[in-house]
Motif scaffolding. Sequence first.
Motif, PDB file in Angstrom:
ATOM      1  N   THR A   1       1.131  -1.561  -0.031  1.00 40.83           N
ATOM      2  CA  THR A   1      -0.247   0.432   0.275  1.00 40.83           C
ATOM      3  C   THR A   1       0.861   1.129   0.311  1.00 40.83           C
ATOM      4  O   THR A   1       1.523   1.777   0.989  1.00 40.83           O
ATOM      5  CB  THR A   1      -1.155   0.244   1.150  1.00 40.83           C
ATOM      6  N   ARG A   2       1.341   1.423  -1.295  1.00 38.10           N
ATOM      7  CA  ARG A   2       2.390   3.292  -1.279  1.00 38.10           C
ATOM      8  C   ARG A   2       0.963   4.096  -1.153  1.00 38.10           C
ATOM      9  O   ARG A   2       0.185   4.365  -1.565  1.00 38.10           O
ATOM     10  CB  ARG A   2       2.947   3.436  -2.431  1.00 38.10           C
ATOM     11  N   ALA A   3       1.055   5.114  -0.279  1.00 34.89           N
ATOM     12  CA  ALA A   3      -0.185   6.514  -0.073  1.00 34.89           C
ATOM     13  C   ALA A   3       0.537   7.728   1.035  1.00 34.89           C
ATOM     14  O   ALA A   3       1.157   6.653   1.685  1.00 34.89           O
ATOM     15  CB  ALA A   3      -1.130   5.303   0.668  1.00 34.89           C
ATOM     16  N   SER A   4       0.187   8.396   0.916  1.00 29.42           N
ATOM     17  CA  SER A   4       0.336   9.917   1.654  1.00 29.42           C
ATOM     18  C   SER A   4      -0.991  10.369   1.716  1.00 29.42           C
ATOM     19  O   SER A   4      -1.718   9.693   3.737  1.00 29.42           O
ATOM     20  CB  SER A   4       1.301  10.491   0.808  1.00 29.42           C
ATOM     21  N   THR A   5      -1.717  10.856   1.327  1.00 27.76           N
ATOM     22  CA  THR A   5      -2.935  11.426   1.631  1.00 27.76           C
ATOM     23  C   THR A   5      -4.611  10.264   2.238  1.00 27.76           C
ATOM     24  O   THR A   5      -4.366   9.319   0.912  1.00 27.76           O
ATOM     25  CB  THR A   5      -3.377  11.969   1.179  1.00 27.76           C
TER      26      THR A   5
ATOM     27  N   TYR B   1      -3.043   8.803   7.419  1.00 30.17           N
ATOM     28  CA  TYR B   1      -2.026   9.656   7.412  1.00 30.17           C
ATOM     29  C   TYR B   1      -0.929   9.045   6.638  1.00 30.17           C
ATOM     30  O   TYR B   1      -0.630   8.098   7.760  1.00 30.17           O
ATOM     31  CB  TYR B   1      -1.636  11.040   7.984  1.00 30.17           C
ATOM     32  N   GLY B   2      -0.374   8.789   5.672  1.00 35.76           N
ATOM     33  CA  GLY B   2       1.050   7.360   5.281  1.00 35.76           C
ATOM     34  C   GLY B   2       1.566   7.813   6.460  1.00 35.76           C
ATOM     35  O   GLY B   2       2.589   6.690   6.249  1.00 35.76           O
ATOM     36  N   ALA B   3       2.336   8.694   6.843  1.00 35.20           N
ATOM     37  CA  ALA B   3       3.690   9.073   7.518  1.00 35.20           C
ATOM     38  C   ALA B   3       3.123   7.913   8.760  1.00 35.20           C
ATOM     39  O   ALA B   3       4.393   7.080   9.866  1.00 35.20           O
ATOM     40  CB  ALA B   3       4.105  10.034   8.070  1.00 35.20           C
ATOM     41  N   ARG B   4       2.024   7.954   9.416  1.00 30.71           N
ATOM     42  CA  ARG B   4       1.347   7.381  10.300  1.00 30.71           C
ATOM     43  C   ARG B   4       1.339   5.611  10.423  1.00 30.71           C
ATOM     44  O   ARG B   4       0.694   5.316  10.772  1.00 30.71           O
ATOM     45  CB  ARG B   4       0.291   7.892  11.054  1.00 30.71           C
ATOM     46  N   GLY B   5       1.537   5.373   9.381  1.00 30.77           N
ATOM     47  CA  GLY B   5       1.143   3.863   8.830  1.00 30.77           C
ATOM     48  C   GLY B   5       0.124   3.474   7.475  1.00 30.77           C
ATOM     49  O   GLY B   5      -0.916   4.054   7.284  1.00 30.77           O
ATOM     50  N   THR B   6       0.392   2.873   6.359  1.00 28.85           N
ATOM     51  CA  THR B   6      -0.160   1.455   5.957  1.00 28.85           C
ATOM     52  C   THR B   6      -1.028   0.114   6.657  1.00 28.85           C
ATOM     53  O   THR B   6      -0.335   0.266   7.723  1.00 28.85           O
ATOM     54  CB  THR B   6      -0.016   2.084   4.968  1.00 28.85           C
ATOM     55  N   ASP B   7      -1.222  -0.112   5.522  1.00 32.72           N
ATOM     56  CA  ASP B   7      -1.687  -1.565   5.550  1.00 32.72           C
ATOM     57  C   ASP B   7      -0.241  -2.573   5.418  1.00 32.72           C
ATOM     58  O   ASP B   7      -0.350  -3.193   6.382  1.00 32.72           O
ATOM     59  CB  ASP B   7      -2.186  -1.972   4.752  1.00 32.72           C
ATOM     60  N   SER B   8       0.514  -2.125   4.619  1.00 34.23           N
ATOM     61  CA  SER B   8       2.344  -2.673   4.459  1.00 34.23           C
ATOM     62  C   SER B   8       3.042  -2.695   5.634  1.00 34.23           C
ATOM     63  O   SER B   8       3.645  -3.509   6.440  1.00 34.23           O
ATOM     64  CB  SER B   8       2.940  -2.079   3.487  1.00 34.23           C
ATOM     65  N   THR B   9       2.996  -1.165   6.630  1.00 31.89           N
ATOM     66  CA  THR B   9       3.846  -0.958   7.691  1.00 31.89           C
ATOM     67  C   THR B   9       2.935  -1.380   8.905  1.00 31.89           C
ATOM     68  O   THR B   9       3.724  -2.529   9.560  1.00 31.89           O
ATOM     69  CB  THR B   9       4.308   0.347   7.664  1.00 31.89           C
TER      70      THR B   9
ATOM     71  N   GLY C   1       8.861   3.222   4.333  1.00 34.33           N
ATOM     72  CA  GLY C   1       8.203   3.608   2.514  1.00 34.33           C
ATOM     73  C   GLY C   1       7.858   2.018   3.003  1.00 34.33           C
ATOM     74  O   GLY C   1       7.785   0.552   3.211  1.00 34.33           O
ATOM     75  N   ALA C   2       6.515   1.928   2.272  1.00 35.23           N
ATOM     76  CA  ALA C   2       5.537   0.082   2.373  1.00 35.23           C
ATOM     77  C   ALA C   2       6.109  -0.894   1.239  1.00 35.23           C
ATOM     78  O   ALA C   2       6.569  -2.061   1.397  1.00 35.23           O
ATOM     79  CB  ALA C   2       3.671   0.514   1.068  1.00 35.23           C
TER      80      ALA C   2
END
Length: 398
Positions: free
Chosen positions: A27-31, A55-63, A241-242
């Motif tokens: 999951t590549r994402a920022s917003t 917000y992407g910096a706080r984490g996505t599905d990947s992280t 990064g994811a």
Amino acid sequence: MNKPYRSATRLLRAGRPHQGWVNTPVTRASTYVFESVEAWRDTRARREQERLPSYGARGTDSTHALEDALIELEQGFRAKLYPTGQAAIATVLLAYLRAGDHVLLTDAVYEPVRRFCAEHLARLGIEHTYYRPDGVGIEALIRPNTRMIYAESPGSLTYEMPDLPKLSTTARKHDCWLAVDNTWASGLIHQPLTLGADISILAATKYLGGHADVMMGAVVTNERAWRALERATIDFGQTVGADDAFLVLRGMRSLPLRMAQHARSAMQVARWLLARPEVARVLCPALPGDPSHAIWLRDCSGANGLLTVELSDAFTESDAERLIDSLRLFGIGASWGGFESLVIPVNLASRAVPDSVARGPMLRLHVGLEDPEDLIADLECGLSALTQPQPLRSLRIS
């Protein structure tokens, strides 16, 4: 009643949904876009206590998937990810220490941490003192303003293992945090949090990723320590990064198999080295006779591919470097934990605590996944050449 799954089985299922894709998609994402102002405000109010997409910096599905796997691996409460192992360490030190505080550091600490404390913690008014890597005599060094004991288990290069349950008791007695660099074991064969530590730090660059193609650090904490780490991580803008998170999580699936093979090959190489007349000692806590062997037997379930080789005092530092240059299967590289074998010279000159043991020239080996017989043959050529007379260099007369 069903028995709990063993670590290798748990690791294959950690950080995965119960159904759906076997590997969590990247999951590549920022917003992150919300349906309403009310939903936006609700998430911002809850995200300090809950892990929510915001917000992407706080984490996505990947992280988040990688963090969940690390929590399972280390038996911790929550985890955070960082671009490097050094970034993880620096964030830990700054998260829990303030101006006027004092931290006790193992004298076997990773060299960049030594510099970080001398140049940056000192500038912020945070004092530090080094203690023996095995932890003996540490209580006498604790001051009224000591706020953290920072350990490596085992220590860099010489692999002394502190008694973590004893350090934990000391830390609690004096209201200190106990932070442990657990990169050597990578969470698989040693879990400091279960032995009383508050904070476990990992360079995921190494065995967790396992393929020398990703940089990352991670920290796993108990519940008591979590809040301070989370706030510092967010405030310092630390994130990964994811794609890197995906690579580390994929590497973790094969960690038990890779680690076991690294250890088997390293023990075979170590036993061969110990029989060589050029070698004075091989340092590794998994070897019988090592000063830390009893603690390793008690607290660890395996070993890895790291060995430090001390040559006889008949040789010099130049001889050790000549040996290193002669090796064909050991790349000269400072990292470790990948599939490849590596070697570097070892210099303990920066250590602060006097060493009562006289040491000959030293080199560190990372025994990779090559056939150990080939690695032994490479080392045999190099060691045999050390005892051969060196050709005289011809003088050029102008």
